[in-house]
Design a protein around this motif. Sequence first.
Motif, short mmCIF file in Angstrom:
data_model
loop_
_atom_site.label_atom_id
_atom_site.label_comp_id
_atom_site.label_asym_id
_atom_site.label_seq_id
_atom_site.Cartn_x
_atom_site.Cartn_y
_atom_site.Cartn_z
N GLY A 324 0.82 -1.21 0.00
CA GLY A 324 0.00 0.00 0.00
C GLY A 324 0.85 1.25 0.00
N THR A 325 0.17 2.38 -0.06
CA THR A 325 0.85 3.68 0.00
C THR A 325 0.16 4.55 1.04
N VAL A 337 -3.73 10.00 3.58
CA VAL A 337 -4.49 9.18 2.63
C VAL A 337 -3.84 7.81 2.55
N LEU A 338 -4.64 6.76 2.75
CA LEU A 338 -4.13 5.39 2.81
C LEU A 338 -4.74 4.59 1.67
N LYS A 339 -3.88 3.94 0.86
CA LYS A 339 -4.35 3.15 -0.27
C LYS A 339 -3.70 1.78 -0.24
N GLY A 363 -10.35 -0.06 4.63
CA GLY A 363 -10.72 0.12 3.24
C GLY A 363 -9.53 0.22 2.31
N MET A 364 -9.80 0.04 1.01
CA MET A 364 -8.75 0.12 0.00
C MET A 364 -8.29 1.55 -0.23
N ASN A 365 -9.21 2.51 -0.10
CA ASN A 365 -8.89 3.92 -0.31
C ASN A 365 -9.57 4.71 0.79
N THR A 637 -2.41 10.33 -5.57
CA THR A 637 -2.25 10.13 -4.14
C THR A 637 -3.57 10.18 -3.39
N GLY A 638 -4.57 10.86 -3.99
CA GLY A 638 -5.85 11.03 -3.30
C GLY A 638 -5.88 12.22 -2.38
#
Length: 741
Positions: A324-325, A337-339, A363-365, A637-638
Motif C-alpha cells: 500500500g501507500t 491518505v491510505l491506499k 478500506g482500499m482507499n 495520491t488522493g
Amino acid sequence: LDNVEKIEVDSLIPGRAYTITVNHKSTLARGSQAYSLLVSGVGGVAYCPSASGGGPGTRIDNVKFAGINNPNTSGCKTYSDFTATPAAQLPLGGSLPITITYSSCGAATNTNLTVYIDLNNNGLFTDPGEMVLNSVYPITSNTTTASFTGTIGIPATATVGSYSRMRVIAQDGPIQPVPAPPAPPCGAYTTGETQDYRVLFTAPSNDVGVTALEYPTFTTCANDSQLVAIHIRNFGTTPQNNVPVTTVITNSSGGPAITLHAICRDSIAPKSEVIFTYNQFFPSMAGLTYTFTSTTGLATDLNNTNDQNVSTITVNAGAAAVSGTATICGVTSAQVVLKAAIKGNDLPLWYDSPTATIPIAAGMNTTSSVITPNKTYYVGVSDLNAKAGPPNKLAYSNGEGTYFRFGGNFVKFTTGVPLTIESAKLYVGHSGKVSLTLATLVSSSCESTSYSYSPLYNTVIDVYATKKVPQTGQQIDVPAGDNSDTGAVYLLNIPVPTPGDYVILIDCSDSTNLFLNTNINSNHYPISLPGIFSITGTDFRCNPSKLSDSLTYFQQFYYPFYNIGIRLAGCPGPRTAVTATSEDAPVIVLSGNILSSSADAGNQWYLNGNPLVGSDGDTLTAKLPGTYYTVISDPVTGCILTSNKIPFSPSGVDANASIGLTTSPNPSNGVFQLQFFMNNPDNTSVTLINTLGQKVYEASYPNFSGQFSRQIEGGNLASGMYVLKIMHGSSTYIKKILVKR
C-alpha cells in the motif's frame, strides 16, 4: 377365517408391534377382527419355543416389572404368551426392580428363576448379557406361595424406541444342596412354567451427551482468542442443569493438548438441546487441523455411549501480504491518505503500530487523522482482533443499571463492510431463551414510542443465569460498583452481509432478563471500530414524559451486548509496514489582479470559501474583493490540498468597486444579475427607485455577509433610468440602471 391369504408387507421393523384388522363379509355376519402382530428379531425370525416337558410344576402366579402387573388366572400351564399385553417400559441404563410370585402345582420342589431379554432384538436369547436374572429359591409346595424381588439392569446399548421380548422361566429342580443350573432359554426342561412378555426400550431418565461441535466451523480462520461452542442434548426424560463438560483440543502439529472445562448451567429440557459456549479460548493457527473431543460428565448419567463427540476442523489459510501507500497531504496537514493494492472483496485494515488491536481506518482507499511520529503505518487483510462495544458493564456509570426483561427493544448500529456478529458478553439475571432479530428500521415515532421494521434474520440463544442469585422480574435494579455478576460469552453468529444501518431487536422469554446500564451522564455514542462497526443508539430514543430532552435521552442507556466479537468475511493476513510520503500544498501569488498557482493542473479557485464555477486554470483574474485560494485534488495520491490564502481589494476610491458591485446586463429589460461582496455581517437591503422617487422593487437580507449573486426581477418596468440602492448597515451604495423596452 374361511379363506387364508398370504400377504407380503415390506419394511416391517423388528421388535415393533403392529395391528392387522381383517374386515369380513358373509351371509351370517359382517364385522371386523383385530389381530396383534409382533415382528420378532432381525428379518422377522421367530423366537424359539420354551416350555416344561414333564407337565406342570412350579406355577408363576404374578410378574410385576416396569409397568407389567400380570396375575395368572389360568391355572397351571407349561407356557403362557403375554406379548399382547402392554409392553414393559425399560429405560436404557436403568436398574429396575422385578417381583415374581410363584407356587407349586405338584410336589414340593426347589425353584430356579431365570429371566432373559433379547437386548439387541435379533430374535435370540443367547447373546452375551441377555440372561439378565438367575436365582434359586427355597422349597415350595402347592400349599406355599413364595415371592422374589430382584433387580434387572438395562444396558445402554439397546435401541431406544424398539420393541423386544422378555422370557421368564420358573424351572423345578431337585431338593438338594446343589442348585440346578439356570434353565436354557429355548427347548424343554423338567417341570415348571415359561412366560413371554413384550418390552419397549425407552430413553433413560438421566442421559446427557454431546451431539456436535457448533463452533468453530469449516470456514474458521486463525484467531488469537478462538471461541468454542458445542451442542449438549438431554436424551433423557428428566430436566437437566449444571452438566459438567470438557473439550480436549489437539492439533496436527503435535503441540500440547488444550483442555477446556466448564459447568453448563443451561436448563436443558427432556429431548432437547442447547448450544453451550465456553468462556475459555485458545489460539488457533492457519493451516492446522484441530480435533475437538467433547464429553459430558453428569454423575447420574445412565447411558454413557452418547457422552462424547469427536469433531475435526482445519483452519483456513490466511490471506497474502498486501502492499500500500500512505500520503500525508501537506506539511502541516492532519490527514493521511491510505491506499491498499488489493483485488477482490477482502478488507484492508490500517494500524498505527505492528501490534495495535484497534484499526485507525478500514478500506482500499481511505483516510485517517492519525499522523504517526515516524510516518509509518501497517496494513493487513481482515486482520481484526479487537472487540466492539464496551468491554464490560463497569465501563458506564460504574456498573449501575438493571436486569430488564426486553420485549422488542432494539440496539442501533452501522456497518461499513460485510461481517458477522460472532459473540457477545451478556449479564443474565435469569435463565431462559433470548430471541435476536436483525432488521432494518422502517419508521419510528418518539411520541407514541412505536416503530416498524423489516426483519432480515432471527436466532434464538439459550442463556443461563450469570447472576449469583437468579431473579425473575421485569426490572431488577443494580447499584453502582456491584461486580458480583461477571457475565458470560454467548455465541450469536448474526450475519450482516451488506454494509448499512441496522437494528437488533431483543425479546426475552421464560422469565429471562438481561442487564443494561442506566444513568450514564455522558454521550458515549457512537461506539466504533473505525470503518467496520459502530453502535449508534437504542430504542430509548426519547422520553415521552420529557420531550424536551428526547434527543439525548437514549444516551443515558447502554444494552445489552458487551465485548462484541466481530468476524470479517476473509481470513487475516500478515501486516505490511508502509512509510508515508508528504505532498506539498500549492502556493498562489498575486500580481496586480492576477492570481497564479504553482499547480499546473487540478485547480479549483475559491473566493471567501465559495467555489468559483468554471475557474480551474492555473491563473485567475480577481474582480471582486475578498480572500482567494485554490484547492487541488491529486488523482494519484488522493490528497486534497489547499493553498495559502490571499486577500484582494480592487484599486481606486470608487465605493461600488470596493464591494465589487456589478449588474449585468445594463441596459436590461428590468431583469438583471446583481453581484457584490460584504466582508462583515449586517442588515442589508436592495431597492430599485424610479425617477419619481417611487420604490418599484425592494428586498431585505438580515445580517448578511459574503458573496451576493442573485437575479433581480423588477417586474413590468417602463423604459427609463432607475436608481439601484444597496444599504449595508450604515453604508449606502448607488448605481444607475437603464431599462429599455
